[in-house]
Motif scaffolding. Sequence first.
Motif, PDB file in Angstrom:
ATOM      1  N   UNK A  59       0.672  -1.313   0.051  1.00  8.68           N
ATOM      2  CA  UNK A  59      -0.193  -0.152  -0.022  1.00  8.68           C
ATOM      3  C   UNK A  59       0.881   1.358  -0.059  1.00  8.68           C
ATOM      4  N   UNK A  60       1.666   1.480   1.026  1.00  7.27           N
ATOM      5  CA  UNK A  60       2.353   2.693   1.042  1.00  7.27           C
ATOM      6  C   UNK A  60       3.212   3.200  -0.031  1.00  7.27           C
ATOM      7  N   UNK A  61       4.061   2.203  -0.477  1.00  9.52           N
ATOM      8  CA  UNK A  61       5.174   2.367  -1.616  1.00  9.52           C
ATOM      9  C   UNK A  61       4.304   2.696  -2.805  1.00  9.52           C
ATOM     10  N   UNK A  62       3.246   1.905  -3.157  1.00  6.63           N
ATOM     11  CA  UNK A  62       2.476   2.102  -4.496  1.00  6.63           C
ATOM     12  C   UNK A  62       1.569   3.510  -4.432  1.00  6.63           C
ATOM     13  N   UNK A  63       1.091   3.929  -3.374  1.00  7.38           N
ATOM     14  CA  UNK A  63       0.309   5.149  -3.122  1.00  7.38           C
ATOM     15  C   UNK A  63       1.314   6.329  -3.533  1.00  7.38           C
ATOM     16  N   UNK A  64       2.462   6.195  -2.743  1.00  4.25           N
ATOM     17  CA  UNK A  64       3.387   7.141  -3.093  1.00  4.25           C
ATOM     18  C   UNK A  64       4.062   7.282  -4.219  1.00  4.25           C
ATOM     19  N   UNK A  83      19.227  13.237 -23.539  1.00  2.00           N
ATOM     20  CA  UNK A  83      18.742  13.775 -22.105  1.00  2.00           C
ATOM     21  C   UNK A  83      17.584  13.390 -21.546  1.00  2.00           C
ATOM     22  N   UNK A  84      17.158  14.159 -20.591  1.00  2.00           N
ATOM     23  CA  UNK A  84      16.165  13.520 -19.534  1.00  2.00           C
ATOM     24  C   UNK A  84      15.103  15.008 -19.601  1.00  2.00           C
ATOM     25  N   UNK A  85      13.937  14.499 -19.494  1.00  2.00           N
ATOM     26  CA  UNK A  85      12.894  15.392 -19.448  1.00  2.00           C
ATOM     27  C   UNK A  85      12.272  15.431 -17.938  1.00  2.00           C
ATOM     28  N   UNK A  86      12.577  14.775 -17.031  1.00  2.00           N
ATOM     29  CA  UNK A  86      12.155  14.602 -15.786  1.00  2.00           C
ATOM     30  C   UNK A  86      12.867  13.941 -14.896  1.00  2.00           C
ATOM     31  N   UNK A  87      12.841  13.865 -13.619  1.00  2.00           N
ATOM     32  CA  UNK A  87      13.386  13.137 -12.635  1.00  2.00           C
ATOM     33  C   UNK A  87      12.447  12.774 -11.392  1.00  2.00           C
ATOM     34  N   UNK A  88      12.357  11.611 -11.098  1.00  2.00           N
ATOM     35  CA  UNK A  88      11.611  11.218  -9.681  1.00  2.00           C
ATOM     36  C   UNK A  88      12.942  10.801  -8.671  1.00  2.00           C
ATOM     37  N   UNK A  89      12.886  11.491  -7.733  1.00  2.00           N
ATOM     38  CA  UNK A  89      13.879  11.104  -6.881  1.00  2.00           C
ATOM     39  C   UNK A  89      13.378  10.539  -5.476  1.00  2.00           C
ATOM     40  N   UNK A  90      14.099   9.263  -5.203  1.00  2.00           N
ATOM     41  CA  UNK A  90      13.601   8.615  -3.834  1.00  2.00           C
ATOM     42  C   UNK A  90      14.603   8.567  -2.834  1.00  2.00           C
ATOM     43  N   UNK A  91      15.821   9.074  -3.147  1.00  2.00           N
ATOM     44  CA  UNK A  91      16.966   9.193  -2.428  1.00  2.00           C
ATOM     45  C   UNK A  91      17.495  10.523  -1.611  1.00  2.00           C
ATOM     46  N   UNK A  97      11.120  15.366  -5.626  1.00  2.00           N
ATOM     47  CA  UNK A  97      11.488  14.505  -4.795  1.00  2.00           C
ATOM     48  C   UNK A  97      10.730  14.086  -3.546  1.00  2.00           C
ATOM     49  N   UNK A  98      10.792  12.807  -2.973  1.00  2.00           N
ATOM     50  CA  UNK A  98       9.809  12.437  -1.759  1.00  2.00           C
ATOM     51  C   UNK A  98      10.879  12.238  -0.637  1.00  2.00           C
ATOM     52  N   UNK A  99      12.195  12.547  -0.906  1.00  2.00           N
ATOM     53  CA  UNK A  99      13.187  12.392   0.218  1.00  2.00           C
ATOM     54  C   UNK A  99      14.047  13.577   0.545  1.00  2.00           C
ATOM     55  N   UNK A 114       4.307  13.539  -2.427  1.00  2.00           N
ATOM     56  CA  UNK A 114       4.622  12.195  -2.026  1.00  2.00           C
ATOM     57  C   UNK A 114       3.349  11.537  -1.691  1.00  2.00           C
ATOM     58  N   UNK A 115       3.461  10.564  -0.721  1.00  2.00           N
ATOM     59  CA  UNK A 115       2.060   9.650  -0.310  1.00  2.00           C
ATOM     60  C   UNK A 115       1.132  10.419   0.150  1.00  2.00           C
ATOM     61  N   UNK A 116      -0.131   9.993   0.176  1.00  2.00           N
ATOM     62  CA  UNK A 116      -1.328  10.713   0.892  1.00  2.00           C
ATOM     63  C   UNK A 116      -2.738  10.641   0.059  1.00  2.00           C
ATOM     64  N   UNK A 117      -3.648  10.870   0.468  1.00  2.00           N
ATOM     65  CA  UNK A 117      -5.275  10.577  -0.176  1.00  2.00           C
ATOM     66  C   UNK A 117      -5.427   9.077  -0.377  1.00  2.00           C
TER      67      UNK A 117
END
Length: 303
Positions: free
Chosen positions: A122-127, A204-212, A232-234, A248-251
């Motif tokens: 649950x938590x990781x998938x929601x986030x 090149x990159x168009x987006x970043x999803x940071x988990x660290x 970033x979630x971290x 990040x997570x919620x809802x």
Amino acid sequence: MSKAVRYSEYGGPEVLQWVEVEEPHAAEGHVRVAVRAAGMNPFDSKVRRGGYIPGHTLPAGQGAEFAGVVDEIGEGVTDFAVGDEVLGWANTGAQAEFVVVPPSNLTRKPAELDWATASAIGLVSNTAKRAVDSLELGPSDTVLVTAAAGGVGIPTVQFARATGATVVGTASESNHEFLESLGVIPVAYGDGEVERLRAAAPSGYTAVLDNKGGDALLTALELEVAPARINTIADRATAAEHGLTTVGGGGKTAQELAEFARQVVAGELVIPVRKSYPVTEVAEAYRDLDTGHGRGKLVLTFD
Ligand SMILES: NC(=O)c1ccc[n+]([C@@H]2O[C@H](COP(=O)([O-])OP(=O)(O)OC[C@H]3O[C@@H](n4cnc5c(N)ncnc54)[C@H](OP(=O)(O)O)[C@@H]3O)[C@@H](O)[C@H]2O)c1
């Protein structure tokens, strides 16, 4: 009496204890679940070290997600019955023999899902879903996902791939083959990371999803991606400094949790549990989590 994970002082995993507590019961409009497995998250450790949540008090329980069997129904609850197998979430205190929550925090556990996996979805998938959705990725995107083999990273790369985006993920070599199996281009983190990231995506990159956060996020900042497309979630401090987003997570909803569970059963979403620890070994389990390395989720199990 019943038993629960508790700590009475802030600190490392050594402050965690599996102790007797007063047995909770299902109040009106609530359901009691006999917990079979409870997911572990770095959030638990951040809170346990102290100073993370203003106004947090001791003694404290921990754990935000669980799977188990409904064993008590409060007055007015009609949508669950004693004996139902469920997964769900709690604000805290899920790492206990019993957890009491409103039925809106629960969904039925598909029979095909084992207890450990059910407690870890649950938590990781929601986030991950919220973070991926926030960037509105599509087939023309090339996105970097940091800590791609971690608890949140694994669903993140899968939801990002589902948009048609090209996904590059950082992880140690031991996780590269696994990431490739999810359609991700793996890149080793550490010295020379920026050069390897550039080589992995020459356009090149168009987006970043940071988990660290920290150095991983500072490295990502060198890739010249627009700040509004770096989430970033971290690392809230670096986000504030550079104008990054922090979705990040919620809802959470039971419907969403049911859908993640369905996807796991259908093989559309992979949430690996790398190890399950008996709850009596809770301190050792968090020593493992606190290393910050390894693939996927850790879980506590209850007999
Ligand atoms: N804001 C929110 O709503 C929210 C929600 C959930 C989590 N979080 C936060 O997000 C972070 C990640 O959570 P998680 O559950 O995914 O943690 P996790 O499972 O413990 O993450 C471990 C992963 O981090 C990787 N890693 C370690 N050092 C790295 C580096 N320098 N560069 C890239 N990857 C590295 C490891 O890869 P290797 O094993 O390959 O070394 C491992 O796979 C935590 O700080 C957590 O508190 C925030």
